[in-house]
Design an enzyme around this catalytic site. Structure first.
Site, PDB file in Angstrom:
ATOM      1  N   ASN A 187     -40.534   4.404 -67.079  1.00 52.42           N
ATOM      2  CA  ASN A 187     -41.445   3.741 -68.480  1.00 52.42           C
ATOM      3  C   ASN A 187     -41.979   4.904 -69.108  1.00 52.42           C
ATOM      4  OD1 ASN A 187     -40.756   1.461 -66.916  1.00 52.42           O
ATOM      5  ND2 ASN A 187     -42.953   1.109 -66.127  1.00 52.42           N
ATOM      6  N   HIS A 238     -38.166   9.360 -68.381  1.00 53.34           N
ATOM      7  CA  HIS A 238     -37.734   8.996 -69.534  1.00 53.34           C
ATOM      8  C   HIS A 238     -38.499   9.349 -70.681  1.00 53.34           C
ATOM      9  CE1 HIS A 238     -34.424   6.028 -67.356  1.00 53.34           C
ATOM     10  NE2 HIS A 238     -34.143   7.366 -67.327  1.00 53.34           N
ATOM     11  N   THR A 293     -37.426  -2.534 -61.142  1.00 52.66           N
ATOM     12  CA  THR A 293     -36.216  -1.661 -61.850  1.00 52.66           C
ATOM     13  C   THR A 293     -35.012  -2.535 -61.596  1.00 52.66           C
ATOM     14  OG1 THR A 293     -35.158   0.216 -62.334  1.00 52.66           O
ATOM     15  CG2 THR A 293     -36.223   0.288 -60.332  1.00 52.66           C
ATOM     16  N   ALA A 310     -44.817  -8.398 -59.881  1.00 52.98           N
ATOM     17  CA  ALA A 310     -45.252  -7.182 -59.412  1.00 52.98           C
ATOM     18  C   ALA A 310     -46.807  -7.196 -58.954  1.00 52.98           C
ATOM     19  CB  ALA A 310     -45.224  -6.156 -60.497  1.00 52.98           C
TER      20      ALA A 310
END
Ligand code: BJW
Length: 232
Positions: free
Chosen positions: A93, A110, A178, A221
């Site tokens: 993220n 990323h 993910t 989550a």
């Protein structure tokens, strides 16, 4: 000693109001990644790419960490205080919600939405405001070279050497929220298994990569991550 590598994806921030990519209504359903998340797209149409990331910076400004971010930060703290082993939190993220929750130093493979980079001089700087093609680099004074410091398709993710070292030495690998569709992150579970680690998937629902995991817990989550962390 139990060394842990945790890999998080967009699902961990979904309940904080940040969209995922590949779920129904996700970012890559509403926008074409080919025109927004490749270096070629940025070269062809920087204004459009800046507008996309400026909007996401605005969304992030309104977002707060949720119970899953809190639980992962708590696990990390507990492991450190009790000397139970190393914990590396790797996130795909680009938001800063792990940091806001108190995680020590998440590795943003990323990149980061709140950082930009000058393609002319390489300077990386933090900012939360909008970026445009007219903006000048504070380091070299040139305009037009600033881009979000994120990793687009075809670009090399960050911190891979450190990540592979940690995977080779880990006893426990946990993937949170993910889809396991984007490489090289999607291959981390196999690296961990080769190191003999126990592998755990915590996400909303089973996906194509789910059979690779030894243990699987499905649900939002904010429910499954605190439950799993409390028992770890
Ligand atoms: C919940 C929930 C809730 C929902 N609670 N869960 C063919 C084969 C293999 C590889 C390639 C190939 N062709 C091209 C490639 C390489 C390419 C790739 O993998 N493409 C695939 C799509 C096939 N990869 C790259 O180009 C990467 N670089 C690279 O490979 O370099 C060369 C190299 C060579 C050798 C070694 C190493 C490297 C770079 C990839 C860059 C990805 N960039 C993006 C954009 C970043 C900036 C931005 O945010 O705008 O990264 S794309 C996007 O996908 C973003 C994400 O980090 C990434 C992963 O997505 P994620 O996090 O998994 O999100 P979703 O939406 O897919 O899944 C969310 C999950 O959460 C779902 O499972 C839901 O169920 C769940 N969920 N709500 C819990 N409440």
């Amino acid at each position: 000693m139990k060394n842990i590598v945790i890999l998080t994806g967009a699902g961990v921030s979904a309940e904080s109001g940040l969209g995922t990519f590949r779920d129904k209504g996700g970012l890559w359903e509403r926008f074409d990644w080919r025109t927004l998340a490749t270096p070629e797209a940025f070269a062809a149409n920087p204004e459009e790419v800046h507008a996309f990331y400026n909007a996401r910076r605005e969304n992030l400004a309104a977002a707060k960490p949720n119970a899953a971010h809190d639980a992962l930060a708590g696990l990390e703290r507990r492991w450190r205080e009790e000397g139970r082993g190393d914990v590396l939190l790797v996130t795909q993220n680009i938001d800063d919600l792990h940091e806001q929750a108190g995680s020590a130093a998440p590795l943003h493979m990323h990149g980061e939405l709140l950082k930009s980079r000058c393609e002319d001089c390489g300077d990386v700087f933090a900012h939360a405001d909008a970026l445009s093609v007219e903006r000048m680099c504070a380091a070299c004074g040139r305009a037009g070279g600033l881009r979000p410091d994120v990793v687009w398709f075809g670009e090399m993710p960050k911190g891979l050497e450190r990540i592979y070292d940690a995977l080779a030495a880990c006893d426990l690998f946990v993937a949170v929220g993910t889809s396991g569709t984007v490489y090289p992150a999607a291959g981390f579970v196999q690296e961990a298994k080769m190191a003999g680690a126990w592998t755990v998937e915590l996400t909303l629902e089973p996906g194509e990569v789910s059979p690779l995991f030894d243990e699987r817990l499905y649900g939002p989550a904010t429910e499954v991550v605190p439950r799993w962390c409390a028992a770890a």
